[in-house]
Design a protein around this motif. Structure first.
Motif, PDB file in Angstrom:
ATOM      1  N   HIS A 362       0.780  -1.237   0.000  1.00  0.00           N
ATOM      2  CA  HIS A 362       0.000   0.000   0.000  1.00  0.00           C
ATOM      3  C   HIS A 362       0.816   1.293   0.000  1.00  0.00           C
ATOM      4  N   VAL A 363       2.121   1.202   0.194  1.00  0.00           N
ATOM      5  CA  VAL A 363       2.936   2.424   0.278  1.00  0.00           C
ATOM      6  C   VAL A 363       3.951   2.445  -0.872  1.00  0.00           C
ATOM      7  N   PRO A 364       3.666   3.197  -1.936  1.00  0.00           N
ATOM      8  CA  PRO A 364       4.534   3.190  -3.116  1.00  0.00           C
ATOM      9  C   PRO A 364       5.996   3.529  -2.835  1.00  0.00           C
ATOM     10  N   LEU A 365       6.243   4.447  -1.895  1.00  0.00           N
ATOM     11  CA  LEU A 365       7.626   4.816  -1.605  1.00  0.00           C
ATOM     12  C   LEU A 365       8.408   3.634  -1.047  1.00  0.00           C
ATOM     13  N   ALA A 366       7.798   2.892  -0.138  1.00  0.00           N
ATOM     14  CA  ALA A 366       8.459   1.715   0.436  1.00  0.00           C
ATOM     15  C   ALA A 366       8.708   0.668  -0.647  1.00  0.00           C
ATOM     16  N   ALA A 367       7.722   0.459  -1.511  1.00  0.00           N
ATOM     17  CA  ALA A 367       7.876  -0.514  -2.599  1.00  0.00           C
ATOM     18  C   ALA A 367       8.969  -0.069  -3.573  1.00  0.00           C
ATOM     19  N   HIS A 368       9.046   1.226  -3.828  1.00  0.00           N
ATOM     20  CA  HIS A 368      10.079   1.769  -4.713  1.00  0.00           C
ATOM     21  C   HIS A 368      11.472   1.514  -4.135  1.00  0.00           C
ATOM     22  N   ILE A 369      11.632   1.768  -2.839  1.00  0.00           N
ATOM     23  CA  ILE A 369      12.928   1.541  -2.182  1.00  0.00           C
ATOM     24  C   ILE A 369      13.304   0.065  -2.257  1.00  0.00           C
ATOM     25  N   ARG A 370      12.359  -0.801  -1.952  1.00  0.00           N
ATOM     26  CA  ARG A 370      12.633  -2.237  -1.946  1.00  0.00           C
ATOM     27  C   ARG A 370      13.019  -2.744  -3.346  1.00  0.00           C
ATOM     28  N   ARG A 371      12.280  -2.310  -4.366  1.00  0.00           N
ATOM     29  CA  ARG A 371      12.580  -2.738  -5.735  1.00  0.00           C
ATOM     30  C   ARG A 371      13.983  -2.320  -6.148  1.00  0.00           C
ATOM     31  N   ASN A 372      14.344  -1.091  -5.823  1.00  0.00           N
ATOM     32  CA  ASN A 372      15.662  -0.589  -6.186  1.00  0.00           C
ATOM     33  C   ASN A 372      16.776  -1.314  -5.439  1.00  0.00           C
ATOM     34  N   LEU A 373      16.528  -1.670  -4.194  1.00  0.00           N
ATOM     35  CA  LEU A 373      17.518  -2.443  -3.428  1.00  0.00           C
ATOM     36  C   LEU A 373      17.712  -3.832  -4.040  1.00  0.00           C
ATOM     37  N   GLU A 374      16.606  -4.449  -4.417  1.00  0.00           N
ATOM     38  CA  GLU A 374      16.691  -5.791  -5.003  1.00  0.00           C
ATOM     39  C   GLU A 374      17.386  -5.765  -6.357  1.00  0.00           C
ATOM     40  N   ALA A 375      17.343  -4.635  -7.041  1.00  0.00           N
ATOM     41  CA  ALA A 375      17.977  -4.530  -8.356  1.00  0.00           C
ATOM     42  C   ALA A 375      19.472  -4.237  -8.268  1.00  0.00           C
ATOM     43  N   GLU A 376      19.915  -3.779  -7.079  1.00  0.00           N
ATOM     44  CA  GLU A 376      21.328  -3.446  -6.889  1.00  0.00           C
ATOM     45  C   GLU A 376      22.130  -4.690  -6.508  1.00  0.00           C
ATOM     46  N   VAL A 377      23.260  -4.871  -7.165  1.00  0.00           N
ATOM     47  CA  VAL A 377      24.133  -6.011  -6.857  1.00  0.00           C
ATOM     48  C   VAL A 377      24.590  -5.952  -5.401  1.00  0.00           C
ATOM     49  N   SER A 378      24.865  -4.743  -4.927  1.00  0.00           N
ATOM     50  CA  SER A 378      25.344  -4.567  -3.548  1.00  0.00           C
ATOM     51  C   SER A 378      24.212  -4.605  -2.530  1.00  0.00           C
ATOM     52  N   ALA A 379      22.962  -4.629  -2.991  1.00  0.00           N
ATOM     53  CA  ALA A 379      21.771  -4.562  -2.117  1.00  0.00           C
ATOM     54  C   ALA A 379      21.839  -3.365  -1.187  1.00  0.00           C
ATOM     55  N   SER A 380      22.383  -2.252  -1.708  1.00  0.00           N
ATOM     56  CA  SER A 380      22.597  -1.057  -0.899  1.00  0.00           C
ATOM     57  C   SER A 380      22.351   0.178  -1.741  1.00  0.00           C
ATOM     58  N   LEU A 381      21.749   1.213  -1.121  1.00  0.00           N
ATOM     59  CA  LEU A 381      21.454   2.466  -1.821  1.00  0.00           C
ATOM     60  C   LEU A 381      21.720   3.650  -0.903  1.00  0.00           C
ATOM     61  N   PRO A 382      22.282   4.746  -1.423  1.00  0.00           N
ATOM     62  CA  PRO A 382      22.385   5.972  -0.623  1.00  0.00           C
ATOM     63  C   PRO A 382      21.021   6.648  -0.542  1.00  0.00           C
ATOM     64  N   GLU A 383      20.799   7.410   0.518  1.00  0.00           N
ATOM     65  CA  GLU A 383      19.498   8.058   0.698  1.00  0.00           C
ATOM     66  C   GLU A 383      19.325   9.291  -0.197  1.00  0.00           C
ATOM     67  N   GLN A 384      20.428   9.904  -0.650  1.00  0.00           N
ATOM     68  CA  GLN A 384      20.346  11.177  -1.355  1.00  0.00           C
ATOM     69  C   GLN A 384      19.472  11.132  -2.612  1.00  0.00           C
ATOM     70  N   PRO A 385      19.613  10.098  -3.478  1.00  0.00           N
ATOM     71  CA  PRO A 385      18.725  10.065  -4.658  1.00  0.00           C
ATOM     72  C   PRO A 385      17.237  10.002  -4.287  1.00  0.00           C
ATOM     73  N   LEU A 386      16.922   9.359  -3.167  1.00  0.00           N
ATOM     74  CA  LEU A 386      15.528   9.292  -2.717  1.00  0.00           C
ATOM     75  C   LEU A 386      15.042  10.666  -2.271  1.00  0.00           C
ATOM     76  N   LEU A 387      15.912  11.386  -1.558  1.00  0.00           N
ATOM     77  CA  LEU A 387      15.547  12.745  -1.147  1.00  0.00           C
ATOM     78  C   LEU A 387      15.319  13.631  -2.366  1.00  0.00           C
ATOM     79  N   GLU A 388      16.178  13.495  -3.360  1.00  0.00           N
ATOM     80  CA  GLU A 388      16.040  14.297  -4.568  1.00  0.00           C
ATOM     81  C   GLU A 388      14.741  13.971  -5.304  1.00  0.00           C
ATOM     82  N   LEU A 389      14.372  12.683  -5.304  1.00  0.00           N
ATOM     83  CA  LEU A 389      13.101  12.279  -5.912  1.00  0.00           C
ATOM     84  C   LEU A 389      11.931  12.938  -5.187  1.00  0.00           C
ATOM     85  N   LEU A 390      11.947  12.881  -3.861  1.00  0.00           N
ATOM     86  CA  LEU A 390      10.856  13.461  -3.073  1.00  0.00           C
ATOM     87  C   LEU A 390      10.798  14.971  -3.210  1.00  0.00           C
ATOM     88  N   GLU A 391      11.962  15.609  -3.371  1.00  0.00           N
ATOM     89  CA  GLU A 391      12.003  17.062  -3.489  1.00  0.00           C
ATOM     90  C   GLU A 391      11.449  17.562  -4.821  1.00  0.00           C
TER      91      GLU A 391
END
Length: 436
Positions: A362-391
């Protein structure tokens, strides 16, 4: 007899620029009038532009579009006949009470002797006689706000604008000050012809106002108006008053057509805006709703009374329960869903699992974060691109708050982890192990 028009707003709009330079619409097509002899309360969720609207009326900021007039004259800056009381008291700590109260008169060029006489008179009127020589740090919160009100009243304003003036005070102090203000108004001991109150407190609005205006959000527009014909002082336990409180609760929780469209449209904020509440409060309200005496269905004013939480704390929590599929809102009631009942009955570990499932569903932002983590080989993401998306859709401080809420909810639901030292989101360890 026709009431004189004090404030007249026609098709008012206001935008602010986000950090990326894009314009964000805060208010749109607002029509509003404040008439001689009335008190109006302005209600709305966070982000509805209530305080912005008040500052436009005070002449502190300009509208981008539309007409803003005081007694048929356009407002282009601060107006001598309009005074404002702020939530934060806004006192100068190095000035005495007397000096703080005299500031507005000094700005108007009133002679010193006259300033002193008028300040003394208004301090006595507001219940602060003898405190003129005190510094703000020596006063309680309630006394500080009385100074703020005295500073506004000493200029004999036509219109008094009150921006959450009682919300920083404890319940008893706020109620006492509110009643004192109403008595001054009823007894015509102040020259003020109209009062506009911005509030989060529905009971306060019903007890004080002749009309209640409800704003919708994103952008702020007038959703509806409730007229109150009951004489003051009002008995909070009277049937008519309780019915009005219940009606306004229902209006506040009802979704406006344009808000529903915004939530389903990728063009606006992709449903990325999250209510300002935490897991502890969500679970606390859900537990109360599920337990005796409510047994899964509660009248919102009654639940507010039982929880001892403010409307400002409760409304985002109701929104979160609805967003996560744990409850539904029906006019002035909140009803537990089968999923909400299942969550209530679950053990701690299963609770977290259910929370995570509902979050991803039910929460698109959480699903977006999870999908992007699963797509990353390192299973890791910096928060800055997410902040920029929200801004792209929210102001910087609101974007930061939304991401903080998403992180807290996601960590509790074991959807992802967050390292506060590095500012990186990662998949939970057990998820990575299963994937490998």
């Amino acid at each position: 007899m026709t009431q004189a028009l004090l404030i007249d707003l026609n098709q008012v709009a206001k935008s602010f620029k986000a950090t990326d330079g894009k314009s964000r619409l805060i208010l749109d097509k607002v029509d509003f009038q404040l008439k001689d002899g009335e008190i109006v309360a302005l209600l709305g969720k966070s982000g509805s532009g209530k305080s912005t609207l008040l500052r436009i009326m005070a002449g502190l900021i300009p509208a981008d579009k539309g007409k803003v007039a005081y007694r048929d004259k356009d407002i282009y800056g601060p107006v001598a006949g309009i005074a404002m009381v702020f939530q934060s008291f806004a006192l100068f700590p190095w000035l005495t009470v007397q000096q703080n109260v005299e500031l507005g008169l000094e700005a108007q060029g009133v002679p010193a002797a006259e300033r002193e006489r008028r300040a003394d008179a208004v301090l006595e009127l507001i219940g602060l006689a003898g405190f003129g020589g005190a510094l703000p740090r020596e006063l309680s919160g309630g006394m500080k706000q009385r100074v703020g009100i005295a500073r506004a009243l000493v200029t004999n304003p036509d219109i008094l604008l009150m921006d959450e003036a009682f919300s920083a005070l404890d319940v008893l102090t706020g109620e006492t000050l509110r009643n004192d203000m109403l008595k001054l108004w009823q007894d015509k001991k102040i020259s003020t012809k109209g009062i506009l109150i911005v509030s989060h407190n529905i009971e306060e609005a019903v007890m004080m106002a002749d009309r209640i205006i409800v704003l919708s959000s994103d952008p702020g527009t007038i959703r509806c108006e409730v007229k109150i014909d009951l004489p003051r002082p009002r008995d909070v336990d009277a049937v008519e008053v309780r019915a009005l409180i219940d009606e306004v609760y229902g209006l506040m929780t009802m979704r406006h057509a344009h808000e529903a469209t915004a939530d389903t449209s990728n063009a606006r904020h992709l449903g990325y805006r999250l209510p300002d509440t935490n897991v502890s409060r969500i679970e606390g309200v859900l537990d109360m709703l599920a337990d005796v005496p409510f047994n899964g269905r509660a009248d919102l004013p009654q639940l507010a009374e039982e929880s001892e939480l403010s409307d400002e704390e409760l409304f985002p929590t109701y929104e979160a329960l609805s967003l996560l599929g744990f409850a539904v809102l029906d006019k002035g009631d909140i009803i537990l869903t089968p999923m909400g009942q299942k969550y209530y009955e679950a053990e701690k570990n299963h609770k977290q699992e259910l929370f995570g499932q509902q979050l991803l569903t039910h929460v698109p932002l959480a699903a977006h974060i999870r999908r992007n983590l699963e797509a990353e080989v390192s299973a890791s993401l910096p928060e800055q691109p997410l902040l920029e998306l929200l801004e792209e859709f929210l102001k910087a401080d609101e974007a930061k708050r939304v991401l903080e809420v998403a992180i807290e909810w996601g960590r509790y639901g074991e959807v992802y982890e967050y390292d506060y030292h590095t500012g990186r989101l990662t998949l939970p360890e057990d998820t990575e192990q299963k994937a490998s």
